[in-house]
Every structure is written in C-alpha cells, then in structure tokens.
Design a protein around this motif. Structure first.
Motif, PDB file in Angstrom:
ATOM      1  N   VAL A   1       0.835  -1.210   0.000  1.00  0.00           N
ATOM      2  CA  VAL A   1       0.000   0.000   0.000  1.00  0.00           C
ATOM      3  C   VAL A   1       0.867   1.256   0.000  1.00  0.00           C
ATOM      4  O   VAL A   1       0.569   2.241  -0.677  1.00  0.00           O
ATOM      5  CB  VAL A   1      -0.946  -0.007   1.223  1.00  0.00           C
ATOM      6  N   ARG A   2       1.967   1.214   0.738  1.00  0.00           N
ATOM      7  CA  ARG A   2       2.796   2.411   0.885  1.00  0.00           C
ATOM      8  C   ARG A   2       3.688   2.654  -0.336  1.00  0.00           C
ATOM      9  O   ARG A   2       3.873   3.802  -0.751  1.00  0.00           O
ATOM     10  CB  ARG A   2       3.670   2.284   2.140  1.00  0.00           C
ATOM     11  N   TYR A   3       4.195   1.578  -0.900  1.00  0.00           N
ATOM     12  CA  TYR A   3       5.185   1.750  -1.968  1.00  0.00           C
ATOM     13  C   TYR A   3       4.706   1.226  -3.326  1.00  0.00           C
ATOM     14  O   TYR A   3       5.526   0.919  -4.186  1.00  0.00           O
ATOM     15  CB  TYR A   3       6.486   1.021  -1.589  1.00  0.00           C
ATOM     16  N   TRP A   4       3.375   1.144  -3.522  1.00  0.00           N
ATOM     17  CA  TRP A   4       2.923   0.597  -4.800  1.00  0.00           C
ATOM     18  C   TRP A   4       3.359   1.441  -6.007  1.00  0.00           C
ATOM     19  O   TRP A   4       3.631   0.875  -7.083  1.00  0.00           O
ATOM     20  CB  TRP A   4       1.406   0.405  -4.795  1.00  0.00           C
ATOM     21  N   PRO A   5       3.468   2.769  -5.900  1.00  0.00           N
ATOM     22  CA  PRO A   5       3.972   3.497  -7.074  1.00  0.00           C
ATOM     23  C   PRO A   5       5.405   3.104  -7.424  1.00  0.00           C
ATOM     24  O   PRO A   5       5.757   2.951  -8.600  1.00  0.00           O
ATOM     25  CB  PRO A   5       3.874   4.967  -6.657  1.00  0.00           C
ATOM     26  N   VAL A   6       6.230   2.937  -6.374  1.00  0.00           N
ATOM     27  CA  VAL A   6       7.620   2.532  -6.613  1.00  0.00           C
ATOM     28  C   VAL A   6       7.667   1.133  -7.229  1.00  0.00           C
ATOM     29  O   VAL A   6       8.447   0.868  -8.148  1.00  0.00           O
ATOM     30  CB  VAL A   6       8.426   2.572  -5.298  1.00  0.00           C
ATOM     31  N   MET A   7       6.802   0.233  -6.714  1.00  0.00           N
ATOM     32  CA  MET A   7       6.759  -1.124  -7.251  1.00  0.00           C
ATOM     33  C   MET A   7       6.293  -1.122  -8.707  1.00  0.00           C
ATOM     34  O   MET A   7       6.821  -1.871  -9.545  1.00  0.00           O
ATOM     35  CB  MET A   7       5.833  -1.996  -6.400  1.00  0.00           C
ATOM     36  N   ALA A   8       5.291  -0.275  -9.031  1.00  0.00           N
ATOM     37  CA  ALA A   8       4.792  -0.198 -10.407  1.00  0.00           C
ATOM     38  C   ALA A   8       5.887   0.299 -11.348  1.00  0.00           C
ATOM     39  O   ALA A   8       6.080  -0.254 -12.450  1.00  0.00           O
ATOM     40  CB  ALA A   8       3.576   0.722 -10.479  1.00  0.00           C
ATOM     41  N   VAL A   9       6.617   1.347 -10.901  1.00  0.00           N
ATOM     42  CA  VAL A   9       7.728   1.849 -11.715  1.00  0.00           C
ATOM     43  C   VAL A   9       8.810   0.785 -11.855  1.00  0.00           C
ATOM     44  O   VAL A   9       9.394   0.599 -12.931  1.00  0.00           O
ATOM     45  CB  VAL A   9       8.305   3.146 -11.101  1.00  0.00           C
ATOM     46  N   GLY A  10       9.082   0.068 -10.755  1.00  0.00           N
ATOM     47  CA  GLY A  10      10.088  -0.991 -10.802  1.00  0.00           C
ATOM     48  C   GLY A  10       9.717  -2.094 -11.786  1.00  0.00           C
ATOM     49  O   GLY A  10      10.576  -2.580 -12.537  1.00  0.00           O
ATOM     50  N   VAL A  11       8.434  -2.503 -11.762  1.00  0.00           N
ATOM     51  CA  VAL A  11       7.987  -3.531 -12.709  1.00  0.00           C
ATOM     52  C   VAL A  11       8.108  -3.036 -14.153  1.00  0.00           C
ATOM     53  O   VAL A  11       8.563  -3.766 -15.045  1.00  0.00           O
ATOM     54  CB  VAL A  11       6.534  -3.936 -12.390  1.00  0.00           C
ATOM     55  N   ALA A  12       7.705  -1.764 -14.373  1.00  0.00           N
ATOM     56  CA  ALA A  12       7.801  -1.200 -15.722  1.00  0.00           C
ATOM     57  C   ALA A  12       9.257  -1.157 -16.197  1.00  0.00           C
ATOM     58  O   ALA A  12       9.557  -1.498 -17.350  1.00  0.00           O
ATOM     59  CB  ALA A  12       7.185   0.196 -15.758  1.00  0.00           C
ATOM     60  N   LEU A  13      10.161  -0.732 -15.297  1.00  0.00           N
ATOM     61  CA  LEU A  13      11.578  -0.693 -15.659  1.00  0.00           C
ATOM     62  C   LEU A  13      12.130  -2.099 -15.903  1.00  0.00           C
ATOM     63  O   LEU A  13      12.952  -2.306 -16.814  1.00  0.00           O
ATOM     64  CB  LEU A  13      12.388   0.001 -14.561  1.00  0.00           C
TER      65      LEU A  13
END
Length: 410
Positions: A225-237
C-alpha cells in the motif's frame, strides 16, 4: 531495425539494387548471399517511401498490415496461375485487382513494376523484407533457377499453412493457463491492497499477539500500500530492461534457451520448432537446394535463437565434411529415434523423405502434448491455488478464530 540500401550482382552479372531491413550490414550481406546476389555496396538509408504516398497519414495509420495469411493465399494463387500457363505479369495484375488487403495490393503493384523494370521475381520480393521472409525469398530463387517455380509456390503454401496451424494451436493451448495465472496475480494484489488492511483494524482492537503468518501478511500489505507506485515503476523498468536485453543477440539466445527448459511448455516449443525445421529442410532438399545452403536457409525459419545456433552448427559440420548424422548428434536436440531416421535417410539417399517423416512424427507428438496440456497444467495450478488459500487461512482466518474463542471464554 535500420534500413540498408544495397547494390550487388546476381549469378548472371546483372546489377541488383534495393532496400533491406536488418540488424547490421553483415546481416544484409548474409541475406543477399543466401539469395544468390553478391553485394557490392551496402549503406544505411531511410526507409523507402511506400506506394500510395497520396494517402492521408490517418488512412496509413488505420491500414491493416500484411499478414502471413495474405502471403499464404498469394502463394496458392501464384501456383494456380503459373500451373495454368497464365503469364506472370497478367497474373499479378489480376491478383492486385482482387487483393482483399490494400497493403498487400501495394506490394503486388510494386512486384509488377519491378518485373516490368527487368528484375527477377525474387529480387522484386527482396524489396519487401517485412512481407517475405529470407526463407521464402531463397525458395523462390531456387524455383527460378530450376524452372520449378509453380511447384515451389505450392510447397511454400503447404509450409506456411503448417507453420500457421502450429503457432495457433500453441497459442490456443496456452491461453487458459495464462488466464488463470493472471487471475491469481490480480487476486493477490486485491487481497494485499484492500482485504488485509480491512482486517488490520479488527486485529488492533483486541491488542493480542498475532501469529507469525499474520504479521508477515500485514507487513507485506503495508509495504504494498505504501510503496505501490515505486513497485509499479520498478515492474515497468524491469519489463523495459528485459525487452532491451532480449533484443541483444546474447540475451535472445539465453532467453530462447531458457524457454525450452520451462516445465510442460518447453517440450512443446521444442517439438513444434523441430517439426518446423524438419519440414523446411525437406522442402529445401526436394527443391534441389544443396545441403549446406539448405541448412543456412532453414536456420532462418527456426524461430528460436538457441536452436538456430544448433542448426548453424550442423551446417558448419557438414561444410567441413562431416555427415548429417554426426552433426545432428552433436547438436544435441534430436531424440535417438530421429537420429536413427536421419541415418537411414542419409544412407539411402532419401533424406528429404525421412525429414518429412520426422516432421510428421514431431507434429503428432505436439498434437498429443497440446491435447493433454490442460491435464498436465491443472495439478500445478491447483497446487498454487491451494498454497494461496492456505496462506490466507493461516494469516487471516486463524487469528479471527483464535480471537473468537478467547472472547467466548471471557
């Protein structure tokens, strides 16, 4: 990939020129050599303007691309026309008028103009590398040299039909497992973001020590919940980096090699690819292509960088004077039964017939594997679903059960 303008001479010394799309100038030279053209000059250029420049950019954007079905239908029509004795220019004019695909109609128009300018059919087709594969061009070139062009078109039609059918069956068989895996991934995301946070408030009211599995789930949920934007960017990268890596020769080689080791699916990919190899080799051999050149051409039809390297290894061995059996055994991709068939075919001089039998054998095995694919994958999916349910039960419902019992004893 970049485009290269080339100039070269064919076997009769005639000047040939055109534009090819390839990874580098060396790949362009290989394509030219495989079709009987000796390159003189190869330079980087921009893509040639397509026919129909008068069209609006919106019409060009919406225009459907040429598909393998268009090329397959074209091959059958060319066989019928040539066998009937229809002049090739008149036949192409009729095909252009009746073409369902506007994009392929433009390709046929360019073929007519090239033939009218004095080019051979294979040279005219070489101007459209996005439509006609190097294998297709090589086979047409062989048909021109041997005077059996109509027979080559019929065999190309059969080859394209087999290739399309094999790919469609593999896609159909893997669609259900892919859908289930995607649904499980979405379920895990929903549980982490919406379900577990709802239970955290309930657990907090009791001020009781939670089981280890529950604490792990809550920690994972809080992190998501806290870091889902970072995780989404990480998956995209990660996806972007993977695609860049696969585009490199080494990355593509390693990825294609790994695909053959995937449980259940790997053996299907291997057998389908080897069936395509055997069918292509049989077609090339029957059309009169020398073995070394046939292996060079066939390597281009094997849609797997690792297996392509093995076929090229076979070609190098045959070029050094080794037998097909010895090079096939060294490639380490054929079963003992197939090696025995290759040995019989090489000894009897009927390698093309035996390769056709090998292709049929691989096709039957692929057909069986595809029919039983669901039965093979279902236990694996059930195990994954069972583990997911077990984790949720231990992490969420067990604490609720314990807290409920504690409340009843109070």
């Amino acid at each position: 990939m970049p485009f290269f303008a080339y100039k070269g001479r064919n076997a009769r010394g005639e000047l040939m020129q055109g534009i090819l799309e390839a990874a580098d100038s060396g790949a362009v030279a290989d394509q030219l050599f495989n079709t009987g053209v000796t390159p003189i000059e190869i330079v980087v250029t921009k893509k040639a303007a397509a026919a129909g420049d008068g069209e609006t950019w919106w019409a060009k954007l919406l225009e459907k691309r040429v598909t393998s079905m268009d090329v397959q239908l074209f091959s059958r029509q060319m066989y019928t026309l040539l066998k009937s004795g229809v002049p090739i220019m008149r036949g192409l004019a009729g095909l252009q008028e009746s073409a369902v695909s506007k994009a392929f109609g433009k390709v046929i128009k360019d073929l007519r103009e090239s033939l009218d300018a004095g080019r051979e059919l294979s040279a005219a087709m070489r101007r459209h590398p996005e439509v006609f594969t190097p294998f297709y061009l090589s086979m047409v070139r062989v048909g021109e040299m041997t005077g059996r062009l109509e027979e080559v078109f019929l065999r190309l039609f059969d080859h394209l039909e087999f290739d399309r059918d094999m790919r469609e069956r593999v896609k159909t068989a893997t669609r259900y497992p892919s859908f289930v895996m995607m649904a499980m991934l979405i379920a895990m995301v929903v549980v982490n973001i919406f379900v577990i946070p709802a239970f955290v408030g309930v657990f907090a009211k009791f001020h009781a020590e939670l089981p280890l599995m529950t604490r792990i789930l809550i920690g994972t949920s809080n992190f998501t919940v806290r870091y889902w934007p970072v995780m989404a960017v990480g998956v995209a990268l990660a996806v972007w980096g993977f695609r860049l890596w696969v585009r490199t020769p080494r990355g593509l080689y390693e990825w294609d090699k790994f695909k053959l080791k995937i449980p259940v699916a790997g053996k299907i990919v291997l057998k389908a690819t080897m069936a395509r190899f055997a069918r292509s080799f049989s077609l090339s051999s029957r059309s009169g292509v020398p073995i070394v050149q046939a292996l060079t051409v066939v390597a281009q039809t094997v849609d797997n960088a690792y297996l392509t390297a093995r076929v090229e290894q076979m070609r190098d061995g045959v070029e050094r004077g080794d037998s097909i059996l010895r090079t096939a055994a060294a490639a380490n991709v054929f079963t003992p039964v197939v090696l025995q068939m290759i040995a019989v075919g090489e000894e009897s001089g009927s390698i093309d017939d035996l390769m056709d039998e090998i292709a049929q054998m691989y096709e039957r095995e692929v057909d069986y594997e595809l029919k039983t694919l669901s039965a093979q994958i279902e236990p694996i999916l059930i195990v994954f679903l069972g583990v997911l349910v077990l984790v949720l039960a231990l992490g969420i419902f067990l604490p609720i059960w314990d807290l409920g019992k504690a409340a009843l004893h109070q």
